[in-house]
Design an enzyme around this catalytic site. Structure first.
Site, mmCIF file in Angstrom:
data_model
loop_
_atom_site.group_PDB
_atom_site.id
_atom_site.type_symbol
_atom_site.label_atom_id
_atom_site.label_comp_id
_atom_site.label_asym_id
_atom_site.label_seq_id
_atom_site.Cartn_x
_atom_site.Cartn_y
_atom_site.Cartn_z
ATOM 1 N N CYS A 153 -15.684 6.910 8.701
ATOM 2 C CA CYS A 153 -15.497 8.134 9.498
ATOM 3 C C CYS A 153 -14.183 8.813 9.135
ATOM 4 O O CYS A 153 -13.111 8.415 9.622
ATOM 5 C CB CYS A 153 -15.534 7.791 10.981
ATOM 6 N N CYS B 187 -12.247 10.416 12.017
ATOM 7 C CA CYS B 187 -11.485 9.472 12.841
ATOM 8 C C CYS B 187 -10.221 8.997 12.109
ATOM 9 O O CYS B 187 -9.180 8.830 12.731
ATOM 10 C CB CYS B 187 -12.324 8.233 13.180
ATOM 11 N N ASP B 188 -10.321 8.746 10.820
ATOM 12 C CA ASP B 188 -9.283 7.955 10.151
ATOM 13 C C ASP B 188 -8.507 8.640 9.017
ATOM 14 O O ASP B 188 -7.521 8.076 8.545
ATOM 15 C CB ASP B 188 -9.915 6.671 9.583
#
Ligand code: NAP
Length: 309
Positions: free
Chosen positions: A131, A134-135
Protein backbone atom coordinates in the site's frame (compact mmCIF):
# COMPACT_ATOMS: atom_id res chain seq x y z
CA UNK A 1 -35.15 -11.29 7.34
CA UNK A 2 -33.41 -8.84 5.02
CA UNK A 3 -34.42 -8.26 1.43
CA UNK A 4 -30.79 -7.84 0.41
CA UNK A 5 -27.61 -8.86 2.17
CA UNK A 6 -24.49 -7.35 0.62
CA UNK A 7 -21.16 -8.91 1.53
CA UNK A 8 -18.31 -6.41 1.16
CA UNK A 9 -18.41 -2.62 1.32
CA UNK A 10 -16.14 -1.62 -1.53
CA UNK A 11 -17.44 0.73 -4.24
CA UNK A 12 -19.48 -2.13 -5.75
CA UNK A 13 -21.14 -3.15 -2.47
CA UNK A 14 -21.76 0.45 -1.40
CA UNK A 15 -23.43 1.23 -4.71
CA UNK A 16 -25.61 -1.88 -4.43
CA UNK A 17 -26.47 -0.58 -0.95
CA UNK A 18 -27.46 2.85 -2.27
CA UNK A 19 -29.74 1.38 -4.94
CA UNK A 20 -31.27 -1.30 -2.72
CA UNK A 21 -31.99 0.92 0.27
CA UNK A 22 -33.22 3.78 -1.92
CA UNK A 23 -35.69 1.27 -3.40
CA UNK A 24 -36.91 0.72 0.19
CA UNK A 25 -35.50 -2.79 0.39
CA UNK A 26 -34.36 -3.84 3.86
CA UNK A 27 -30.63 -3.87 3.25
CA UNK A 28 -27.69 -5.12 5.28
CA UNK A 29 -24.04 -4.58 4.35
CA UNK A 30 -21.51 -6.89 6.04
CA UNK A 31 -17.88 -5.73 5.97
CA UNK A 32 -15.04 -7.32 7.91
CA UNK A 33 -12.75 -4.29 8.04
CA UNK A 34 -13.25 -0.74 6.86
CA UNK A 35 -15.62 0.47 4.16
CA UNK A 36 -14.18 1.44 0.79
CA UNK A 37 -12.32 -1.66 -0.37
CA UNK A 38 -9.12 -1.24 -2.34
CA UNK A 39 -9.65 2.45 -3.12
CA UNK A 40 -8.81 3.38 0.46
CA UNK A 41 -5.24 2.39 -0.46
CA UNK A 42 -5.18 4.63 -3.51
CA UNK A 43 -4.08 8.23 -3.37
CA UNK A 44 -5.38 9.31 -6.77
CA UNK A 45 -8.62 8.11 -8.34
CA UNK A 46 -8.38 10.67 -11.11
CA UNK A 47 -10.31 8.58 -13.67
CA UNK A 48 -13.51 8.34 -11.60
CA UNK A 49 -16.12 10.74 -13.02
CA UNK A 50 -17.01 13.57 -10.65
CA UNK A 51 -14.04 13.04 -8.32
CA UNK A 52 -13.02 16.26 -6.61
CA UNK A 53 -9.60 17.56 -7.61
CA UNK A 54 -7.03 16.14 -5.16
CA UNK A 55 -9.59 13.92 -3.40
CA UNK A 56 -8.02 10.69 -2.13
CA UNK A 57 -9.47 7.19 -2.50
CA UNK A 58 -10.10 7.19 1.25
CA UNK A 59 -12.11 10.41 1.02
CA UNK A 60 -14.14 9.09 -1.91
CA UNK A 61 -14.85 5.89 0.04
CA UNK A 62 -16.06 7.92 3.03
CA UNK A 63 -18.40 9.97 0.82
CA UNK A 64 -19.80 6.77 -0.74
CA UNK A 65 -20.33 5.24 2.71
CA UNK A 66 -22.17 8.32 4.02
CA UNK A 67 -24.38 8.36 0.93
CA UNK A 68 -25.25 4.68 1.46
CA UNK A 69 -26.10 5.24 5.15
CA UNK A 70 -28.29 8.22 4.21
CA UNK A 71 -30.70 5.89 2.40
CA UNK A 72 -31.01 3.60 5.40
CA UNK A 73 -28.76 0.64 4.66
CA UNK A 74 -27.64 -1.09 7.85
CA UNK A 75 -23.93 -1.80 8.31
CA UNK A 76 -22.36 -4.51 10.43
CA UNK A 77 -18.67 -5.18 10.99
CA UNK A 78 -18.24 -8.93 10.92
CA UNK A 79 -16.48 -11.68 9.00
CA UNK A 80 -18.54 -14.13 6.97
CA UNK A 81 -17.52 -17.68 7.84
CA UNK A 82 -20.18 -19.71 6.02
CA UNK A 83 -23.01 -19.37 3.53
CA UNK A 84 -26.12 -21.33 2.67
CA UNK A 85 -27.31 -19.86 -0.60
CA UNK A 86 -29.71 -22.39 -2.09
CA UNK A 87 -33.47 -21.90 -1.68
CA UNK A 88 -35.58 -18.84 -0.92
CA UNK A 89 -33.99 -18.08 2.44
CA UNK A 90 -30.25 -17.45 2.27
CA UNK A 91 -28.29 -17.78 5.51
CA UNK A 92 -25.05 -15.89 6.04
CA UNK A 93 -23.08 -17.06 9.05
CA UNK A 94 -20.58 -14.62 10.53
CA UNK A 95 -18.07 -14.80 13.37
CA UNK A 96 -20.53 -12.91 15.62
CA UNK A 97 -23.98 -13.82 14.32
CA UNK A 98 -26.21 -15.14 11.60
CA UNK A 99 -28.19 -13.17 9.03
CA UNK A 100 -31.03 -14.24 6.74
CA UNK A 101 -31.93 -12.65 3.44
CA UNK A 102 -34.02 -13.14 0.32
CA UNK A 103 -31.09 -12.18 -1.88
CA UNK A 104 -27.32 -12.00 -1.47
CA UNK A 105 -24.95 -9.74 -3.37
CA UNK A 106 -21.27 -10.72 -3.13
CA UNK A 107 -18.77 -7.90 -3.50
CA UNK A 108 -15.85 -9.17 -1.47
CA UNK A 109 -13.20 -7.88 -3.88
CA UNK A 110 -9.67 -9.14 -3.98
CA UNK A 111 -6.51 -8.98 -1.88
CA UNK A 112 -2.93 -8.26 -2.93
CA UNK A 113 -1.03 -11.13 -4.53
CA UNK A 114 2.29 -11.83 -2.80
CA UNK A 115 5.56 -12.58 -4.60
CA UNK A 116 6.23 -15.73 -2.56
CA UNK A 117 10.01 -15.40 -2.17
CA UNK A 118 12.27 -15.82 0.88
CA UNK A 119 12.23 -12.72 3.07
CA UNK A 120 8.77 -11.52 2.00
CA UNK A 121 6.93 -12.83 5.05
CA UNK A 122 9.73 -11.82 7.44
CA UNK A 123 9.92 -8.20 6.27
CA UNK A 124 6.22 -7.39 5.93
CA UNK A 125 5.78 -3.90 7.41
CA UNK A 126 9.58 -3.75 7.84
CA UNK A 127 10.30 -2.56 4.34
CA UNK A 128 7.78 -4.53 2.29
CA UNK A 129 4.43 -2.93 1.64
CA UNK A 130 1.38 -3.52 -0.51
CA UNK A 131 0.00 0.00 0.00
CA UNK A 132 1.87 3.04 -1.29
CA UNK A 133 -0.77 5.43 0.04
CA UNK A 134 -0.15 4.07 3.53
CA UNK A 135 3.63 3.72 3.47
CA UNK A 136 5.32 5.75 0.69
CA UNK A 137 6.02 8.70 3.01
CA UNK A 138 8.34 6.47 5.10
CA UNK A 139 10.74 6.34 2.13
CA UNK A 140 11.60 10.01 1.82
CA UNK A 141 14.93 10.30 -0.12
CA UNK A 142 15.33 6.48 -0.15
CA UNK A 143 15.58 3.88 -2.90
CA UNK A 144 12.33 2.05 -3.53
CA UNK A 145 11.61 -1.02 -5.68
CA UNK A 146 8.13 -1.50 -7.13
CA UNK A 147 7.37 -5.02 -8.32
CA UNK A 148 4.90 -5.36 -11.21
CA UNK A 149 4.06 -3.77 -14.55
CA UNK A 150 0.30 -3.17 -14.45
CA UNK A 151 -1.73 0.00 -13.83
CA UNK A 152 -1.35 -0.30 -10.08
CA UNK A 153 2.46 -0.76 -10.11
CA UNK A 154 3.13 2.15 -12.45
CA UNK A 155 0.55 4.49 -10.92
CA UNK A 156 1.86 3.83 -7.43
CA UNK A 157 5.48 4.22 -8.65
CA UNK A 158 4.49 7.75 -9.72
CA UNK A 159 3.08 8.42 -6.27
CA UNK A 160 6.12 6.95 -4.47
CA UNK A 161 8.41 9.14 -6.63
CA UNK A 162 7.01 12.16 -4.77
CA UNK A 163 8.94 10.93 -1.72
CA UNK A 164 11.71 8.54 -2.78
CA UNK A 165 15.03 9.47 -4.36
CA UNK A 166 14.85 6.64 -6.89
CA UNK A 167 12.02 4.29 -7.82
CA UNK A 168 13.00 1.10 -9.65
CA UNK A 169 10.10 -0.66 -11.34
CA UNK A 170 10.92 -4.36 -11.65
CA UNK A 171 8.88 -6.07 -14.35
CA UNK A 172 9.06 -9.67 -15.54
CA UNK A 173 8.68 -8.69 -19.23
CA UNK A 174 10.11 -5.92 -21.43
CA UNK A 175 6.77 -4.21 -21.95
CA UNK A 176 4.39 -2.77 -19.39
CA UNK A 177 0.81 -3.93 -19.01
CA UNK A 178 -0.21 -0.50 -17.65
CA UNK A 179 -2.33 1.87 -19.76
CA UNK A 180 -0.30 4.00 -22.21
CA UNK A 181 -1.32 7.25 -20.50
CA UNK A 182 0.10 6.01 -17.18
CA UNK A 183 3.24 4.63 -18.87
CA UNK A 184 3.96 8.00 -20.50
CA UNK A 185 3.90 9.78 -17.15
CA UNK A 186 6.29 7.21 -15.66
CA UNK A 187 8.72 7.33 -18.61
CA UNK A 188 8.81 11.12 -18.29
CA UNK A 189 9.63 11.00 -14.56
CA UNK A 190 13.41 11.29 -13.94
CA UNK A 191 13.18 9.46 -10.62
CA UNK A 192 11.59 6.33 -12.12
CA UNK A 193 13.85 3.66 -13.64
CA UNK A 194 12.81 0.35 -15.19
CA UNK A 195 14.42 -3.04 -14.67
CA UNK A 196 13.05 -5.24 -17.46
CA UNK A 197 12.74 -9.02 -17.84
CA UNK A 198 13.42 -9.43 -14.18
CA UNK A 199 11.89 -11.30 -11.24
CA UNK A 200 12.52 -11.15 -7.51
CA UNK A 201 14.51 -14.02 -5.98
CA UNK A 202 14.90 -12.90 -2.37
CA UNK A 203 14.52 -9.97 -0.02
CA UNK A 204 17.36 -9.49 2.40
CA UNK A 205 18.21 -7.42 5.46
CA UNK A 206 18.78 -7.50 9.17
CA UNK A 207 15.90 -5.85 11.06
CA UNK A 208 14.54 -4.04 7.98
CA UNK A 209 14.90 -4.57 4.23
CA UNK A 210 18.40 -3.70 3.04
CA UNK A 211 18.51 -5.37 -0.33
CA UNK A 212 16.69 -7.21 -3.07
CA UNK A 213 18.05 -10.10 -5.12
CA UNK A 214 16.86 -10.02 -8.72
CA UNK A 215 17.15 -12.45 -11.61
CA UNK A 216 17.11 -11.55 -15.28
CA UNK A 217 14.85 -14.15 -16.86
CA UNK A 218 16.53 -13.87 -20.27
CA UNK A 219 20.20 -14.11 -19.21
CA UNK A 220 19.74 -15.90 -15.87
CA UNK A 221 22.02 -13.30 -14.26
CA UNK A 222 21.44 -12.77 -10.55
CA UNK A 223 22.19 -9.38 -9.00
CA UNK A 224 21.88 -8.00 -5.48
CA UNK A 225 20.67 -4.41 -5.21
CA UNK A 226 21.29 -2.31 -2.13
CA UNK A 227 20.72 1.33 -1.30
CA UNK A 228 22.46 3.92 -3.46
CA UNK A 229 21.52 6.69 -1.03
CA UNK A 230 22.74 7.69 2.45
CA UNK A 231 19.82 5.74 3.92
CA UNK A 232 20.85 2.06 4.28
CA UNK A 233 17.34 0.58 4.15
CA UNK A 234 15.24 0.33 1.00
CA UNK A 235 11.52 -0.02 0.39
CA UNK A 236 9.74 -2.66 -1.67
CA UNK A 237 6.18 -2.18 -2.88
CA UNK A 238 4.44 -5.19 -4.41
CA UNK A 239 1.79 -4.64 -7.10
CA UNK A 240 1.49 -7.91 -8.99
CA UNK A 241 -2.27 -8.19 -9.11
CA UNK A 242 -4.92 -9.44 -6.78
CA UNK A 243 -6.51 -12.70 -5.65
CA UNK A 244 -10.33 -12.72 -5.55
CA UNK A 245 -11.85 -13.34 -2.12
CA UNK A 246 -14.12 -16.18 -3.16
CA UNK A 247 -12.88 -19.16 -1.13
CA UNK A 248 -16.23 -19.47 0.67
CA UNK A 249 -18.05 -19.95 -2.62
CA UNK A 250 -15.79 -22.59 -4.18
CA UNK A 251 -18.26 -25.45 -3.95
CA UNK A 252 -21.38 -23.33 -4.21
CA UNK A 253 -21.02 -20.97 -7.14
CA UNK A 254 -19.52 -21.37 -10.60
CA UNK A 255 -16.02 -19.91 -10.59
CA UNK A 256 -13.54 -19.16 -13.36
CA UNK A 257 -9.91 -18.84 -12.23
CA UNK A 258 -11.26 -18.03 -8.77
CA UNK A 259 -13.64 -15.30 -9.97
CA UNK A 260 -17.44 -15.76 -9.71
CA UNK A 261 -19.12 -16.24 -13.07
CA UNK A 262 -22.18 -14.04 -13.68
CA UNK A 263 -24.35 -13.02 -16.61
CA UNK A 264 -24.65 -9.36 -17.61
CA UNK A 265 -27.28 -8.90 -14.91
CA UNK A 266 -24.74 -9.98 -12.24
CA UNK A 267 -26.71 -13.20 -11.65
CA UNK A 268 -24.70 -16.22 -10.55
CA UNK A 269 -25.70 -19.83 -11.17
CA UNK A 270 -27.72 -19.76 -7.91
CA UNK A 271 -31.12 -17.99 -7.92
CA UNK A 272 -31.17 -14.79 -5.87
CA UNK A 273 -27.36 -14.63 -5.59
CA UNK A 274 -25.41 -11.93 -7.42
CA UNK A 275 -21.69 -11.10 -7.68
CA UNK A 276 -20.22 -7.66 -8.33
CA UNK A 277 -16.95 -5.74 -8.66
CA UNK A 278 -13.52 -7.35 -8.60
CA UNK A 279 -15.01 -10.58 -7.25
CA UNK A 280 -16.61 -11.52 -10.55
CA UNK A 281 -15.11 -12.77 -13.80
CA UNK A 282 -14.83 -9.81 -16.18
CA UNK A 283 -12.33 -7.96 -18.34
CA UNK A 284 -12.21 -4.46 -16.85
CA UNK A 285 -11.73 -3.91 -13.14
CA UNK A 286 -12.16 -0.24 -12.33
CA UNK A 287 -14.08 1.72 -9.69
CA UNK A 288 -16.47 2.83 -12.39
CA UNK A 289 -17.21 -0.76 -13.52
CA UNK A 290 -17.55 -1.88 -9.89
CA UNK A 291 -20.19 0.73 -9.14
CA UNK A 292 -22.04 -0.16 -12.35
CA UNK A 293 -22.09 -3.82 -11.24
CA UNK A 294 -23.50 -2.77 -7.86
CA UNK A 295 -26.31 -0.79 -9.46
CA UNK A 296 -27.27 -3.62 -11.81
CA UNK A 297 -27.24 -6.26 -9.06
CA UNK A 298 -29.45 -4.21 -6.73
CA UNK A 299 -32.02 -3.56 -9.46
CA UNK A 300 -32.00 -7.24 -10.45
CA UNK A 301 -32.33 -8.27 -6.78
CA UNK A 302 -35.40 -6.05 -6.50
CA UNK A 303 -36.94 -7.74 -9.57
CA UNK A 304 -36.15 -11.18 -8.17
CA UNK A 305 -37.88 -10.29 -4.87
CA UNK A 306 -40.95 -8.94 -6.71
CA UNK A 307 -41.30 -12.29 -8.48
CA UNK A 308 -40.91 -14.20 -5.21
CA UNK A 309 -43.99 -12.59 -3.71
P1 NAP B 1 -2.69 -6.53 -13.23
O1 NAP B 1 -3.27 -5.63 -14.25
O2 NAP B 1 -3.13 -7.93 -13.13
O3 NAP B 1 -1.10 -6.49 -13.42
C1 NAP B 1 -0.27 -7.29 -12.62
C2 NAP B 1 1.16 -7.04 -13.04
O4 NAP B 1 2.01 -7.84 -12.21
C3 NAP B 1 1.43 -7.46 -14.48
O5 NAP B 1 2.33 -6.56 -15.06
C4 NAP B 1 2.03 -8.85 -14.32
O6 NAP B 1 2.97 -9.16 -15.31
C5 NAP B 1 2.74 -8.75 -12.99
N1 NAP B 1 2.78 -10.02 -12.28
C6 NAP B 1 1.75 -10.86 -12.02
N2 NAP B 1 2.17 -11.91 -11.29
C7 NAP B 1 3.49 -11.73 -11.09
C8 NAP B 1 4.48 -12.45 -10.40
N3 NAP B 1 4.18 -13.59 -9.75
N4 NAP B 1 5.74 -11.98 -10.39
C9 NAP B 1 6.03 -10.82 -11.02
N5 NAP B 1 5.14 -10.06 -11.69
C10 NAP B 1 3.88 -10.51 -11.71
O7 NAP B 1 -2.90 -5.96 -11.75
P2 NAP B 1 -3.01 -4.44 -11.20
O8 NAP B 1 -2.03 -3.54 -11.84
O9 NAP B 1 -2.97 -4.58 -9.73
O10 NAP B 1 -4.47 -4.00 -11.63
C11 NAP B 1 -5.60 -4.79 -11.25
C12 NAP B 1 -6.83 -4.23 -11.95
O11 NAP B 1 -7.12 -2.92 -11.45
C13 NAP B 1 -6.63 -4.07 -13.45
O12 NAP B 1 -7.84 -4.38 -14.10
C14 NAP B 1 -6.28 -2.62 -13.63
O13 NAP B 1 -6.64 -2.10 -14.90
C15 NAP B 1 -7.08 -1.98 -12.51
N6 NAP B 1 -6.45 -0.72 -12.06
C16 NAP B 1 -6.74 0.41 -12.74
C17 NAP B 1 -6.17 1.60 -12.38
C18 NAP B 1 -6.52 2.83 -13.17
O14 NAP B 1 -7.12 2.72 -14.22
N7 NAP B 1 -6.18 4.03 -12.73
C19 NAP B 1 -5.26 1.66 -11.32
C20 NAP B 1 -4.95 0.48 -10.65
C21 NAP B 1 -5.54 -0.72 -11.04
P3 NAP B 1 2.51 -9.44 -16.83
O15 NAP B 1 2.20 -8.09 -17.41
O16 NAP B 1 3.70 -10.09 -17.42
O17 NAP B 1 1.33 -10.35 -16.74
Amino acid sequence: MYDVIIIGAGPAGLTAGIYASRAKLKTLIIEKSMEGGQIVNTMDVENYPGINDGETGMELAMRMTEQTKKFGAEFVTDEVTGVSLEGKEKVITCANGEYRGKTVIIGTGAKSREIGVPGEEEFKSKGISYCATCDAAFYQDSDVYVIGGGDAAVEEALFIAKFAKNVFVVHRRDELRAAKSIQEKAFANDKIHFIWDTVTEEIIGDKVVEGIVLKNVKTGEITTHKSTTDIPSIGIFVYIGYIPQTQLYENVLELEKGYIVTDENMKTNVEGVFAIGDTRAKAVRQVVTAVADGCIAAIQAEKYIENLE
